[in-house]
Design a protein around this motif. Structure first.
Motif, PDB file in Angstrom:
ATOM      1  N   ASN A  96      21.333  40.138  47.689  1.00 43.76           N
ATOM      2  CA  ASN A  96      20.905  39.474  46.459  1.00 43.76           C
ATOM      3  C   ASN A  96      21.983  38.493  46.031  1.00 43.76           C
ATOM      4  OD1 ASN A  96      19.855  38.629  44.059  1.00 43.76           O
ATOM      5  ND2 ASN A  96      19.724  40.656  43.122  1.00 43.76           N
ATOM      6  N   PRO A  97      21.952  37.242  46.534  1.00 42.77           N
ATOM      7  CA  PRO A  97      23.034  36.297  46.253  1.00 42.77           C
ATOM      8  C   PRO A  97      23.116  35.838  44.809  1.00 42.77           C
ATOM      9  CG  PRO A  97      21.243  35.206  47.408  1.00 42.77           C
ATOM     10  CD  PRO A  97      20.900  36.662  47.393  1.00 42.77           C
ATOM     11  N   LEU A  98      22.126  36.197  43.978  1.00 46.17           N
ATOM     12  CA  LEU A  98      22.159  35.808  42.563  1.00 46.17           C
ATOM     13  C   LEU A  98      23.087  36.704  41.751  1.00 46.17           C
ATOM     14  CD1 LEU A  98      18.381  35.086  41.900  1.00 46.17           C
ATOM     15  CD2 LEU A  98      20.168  33.512  42.640  1.00 46.17           C
ATOM     16  N   HIS A  99      23.529  37.807  42.321  1.00 55.82           N
ATOM     17  CA  HIS A  99      24.373  38.749  41.594  1.00 55.82           C
ATOM     18  C   HIS A  99      25.566  39.143  42.447  1.00 55.82           C
ATOM     19  CE1 HIS A  99      21.434  39.301  38.340  1.00 55.82           C
ATOM     20  NE2 HIS A  99      20.512  39.259  39.281  1.00 55.82           N
ATOM     21  N   VAL A 100      26.576  39.657  41.783  1.00 60.28           N
ATOM     22  CA  VAL A 100      27.757  40.125  42.479  1.00 60.28           C
ATOM     23  C   VAL A 100      27.375  41.301  43.374  1.00 60.28           C
ATOM     24  CG1 VAL A 100      30.048  41.131  42.188  1.00 60.28           C
ATOM     25  CG2 VAL A 100      29.249  39.379  40.605  1.00 60.28           C
ATOM     26  N   ASP A 101      27.850  41.268  44.606  1.00 59.52           N
ATOM     27  CA  ASP A 101      27.549  42.338  45.559  1.00 59.52           C
ATOM     28  C   ASP A 101      28.331  43.592  45.164  1.00 59.52           C
ATOM     29  OD1 ASP A 101      27.083  43.950  47.785  1.00 59.52           O
ATOM     30  OD2 ASP A 101      27.092  42.238  49.145  1.00 59.52           O
ATOM     31  N   PRO A 102      27.661  44.674  44.796  1.00 60.62           N
ATOM     32  CA  PRO A 102      28.378  45.855  44.308  1.00 60.62           C
ATOM     33  C   PRO A 102      29.127  46.623  45.393  1.00 60.62           C
ATOM     34  CG  PRO A 102      26.035  46.333  44.469  1.00 60.62           C
ATOM     35  CD  PRO A 102      26.194  44.871  44.793  1.00 60.62           C
ATOM     36  N   ARG A 103      28.781  46.417  46.656  1.00 62.33           N
ATOM     37  CA  ARG A 103      29.406  47.203  47.727  1.00 62.33           C
ATOM     38  C   ARG A 103      30.201  46.345  48.716  1.00 62.33           C
ATOM     39  NH1 ARG A 103      24.441  49.675  47.038  1.00 62.33           N
ATOM     40  NH2 ARG A 103      23.460  48.578  48.791  1.00 62.33           N
TER      41      ARG A 103
END
Length: 405
Positions: free
Chosen positions: A190-197
């Protein structure tokens, strides 16, 4: 009568497309390293979404059946090295696309597994594909090993069993990708949000890294940082009055270039350091801004309502530790994603749009793997259209910035 038609330049790198049948690879007769007869090597230059230009190499020997496939980057070496750390916890993480050059090293701490640089060719694969390649490599000659070295074969079987427990997600694991050339990537679903992992960091290459890339001579020695600092830095007040110039090797082609550096005062803020590098040989350009002085005791969070042209013209200083969000578009950009820069609100929005367009090739290009209903494509296009509406002042928005001070 002179011919008025202008001959167009030949296109070397063509976009990768499943429907494009015009890409004809170059064929070269070459020696097979297995049977020492002549085989055929095929070369094709192409563009892969996000990873840009690559050279695909395929070898086949008709005499012994030996095959070898390899991918080499057609891009220049990046300004910084790249390290990516991914915590693999779900099936979606196993399916993430992984792009690496031959200079990348791979590490899985939970397995005590380290794959050094240049031990594998550059490739485009998935996280699961990385594990399967290790498994297939260990299983080679295992039958012979069982007969000749049963103890070693038993240890390898135990390792493969443990490896498969990670491949089936019975256990979570960490994948570390380190590439001094900077040409590596792990897909963000999901490039619209910061990658949590997934954590992506960039670093200045050491002399040993430059030797690996062939940018430094093997006989070069690392200079004492104190000596370098004493040579390059004069007294602070004197430095503020002039542009410092020091010689470095171009990150793109290795040619000697000059990096210009000058402190400057931003009204109502503080002194910052502006650095710029330009290479006349390959055209590489780089600009960077660093805040001077120590890290502040407290972080800060700024909010700006964008309603008119004056808001778009506001000056913005963004450091490496600053993140950015636009709640109306559900966009969140993490630390270091857009690099440090001194620009305007309009310039920051344009840079955000360009980065999203770059990443959107995974969701909107020919090689994209989308849901049947095309949700990813529509969402990405809506965000890009939303940024255009904000820049055209057809839509009000809030720009949020936060950093460590």
């Amino acid at each position: 009568m002179a011919n008025s038609s202008v001959e167009e330049p030949e296109i070397i790198f063509k976009d990768l497309s499943a429907d494009d049948g015009d890409q004809v690879p170059m064929e070269i007769e070459s020696l097979c390293m297995q049977c020492h007869e002549n085989g055929t090597t095929k070369l094709m230059c192409t563009r892969i979404p996000y990873y840009k230009q690559v050279i695909v190499i395929s070898f086949l020997c008709d005499h012994c059946g030996f095959r070898n496939n390899e991918l080499q980057s057609g891009e220049s070496v990046q300004e910084f090295g790249t390290e990516i750390v991914l915590n693999v916890k779900t099936k979606e993480d196993l399916n993430r696309q992984v792009v690496k050059s031959e200079y990348a090293s791979i590490e899985i701490p939970e397995l005590d597994l380290v794959i050094p640089y240049k031990s594998q060719p550059g490739e485009i694969t998935t996280v699961e594909g990385v594990l399967m390649r290790v498994k297939n490599g260990l299983e080679q000659d295992q039958d012979r090993r069982i007969q000749e070295h049963p103890e070693a074969a038993a240890q390898i079987d135990q390792f493969i069993t443990k490896l498969m427990s990670f491949a089936t997600l019975e256990k979570h694991f960490t994948l570390k990708l380190n590439d001094p050339s900077g040409n590596c990537y792990i897909q963000n679903p999901n490039p619209l949000h910061v990658d949590p992992r997934c954590i992506v960091s960039h670093y200045y290459r050491k002399l040993s890294d430059n030797k690996i890339l062939g940018l430094s001579d093997d006989n070069d020695e690392e200079e004492d940082p104190k000596i370098v600092a004493e040579r390059e830095w004069k007294s602070y007040e004197d430095v503020k009055q002039e542009v410092l110039r020091f010689h470095v090797d171009c990150p793109g082609c290795g040619a000697p270039v000059e990096t210009c550096m000058k402190p400057t005062d931003i009204p109502y803020f503080k002194t910052v350091i502006i650095m710029a590098t330009s290479c006349d040989t390959c055209g590489f350009k780089s600009n960077e801004i660093q805040a001077s002085g120590p890290t502040q005791e407290y972080g800060c969070k700024l909010s700006c309502q964008i309603t008119d042209e004056l808001d778009l013209a506001r000056d913005v200083l963004k450091c490496d530790t600053c993140n950015m969000a636009i709640p109306e578009l559900e966009i969140e950009v993490g630390y270091g994603a857009l690099s440090s820069r001194f620009t305007t609100v309009e310039g920051l929005l344009q840079a955000t749009k360009e980065q999203l367009e770059e990443q959107s090739r995974f969701f909107m290009g020919d090689s994209a793997v989308d849901a049947d209903d095309g949700t990813n494509k529509r969402t990405m296009q809506n965000v890009l259209d939303g940024i255009d509406e904000i820049l055209a002042l057809k839509r009000k928005a809030t720009l949020l910035n936060g950093s460590h001070g």
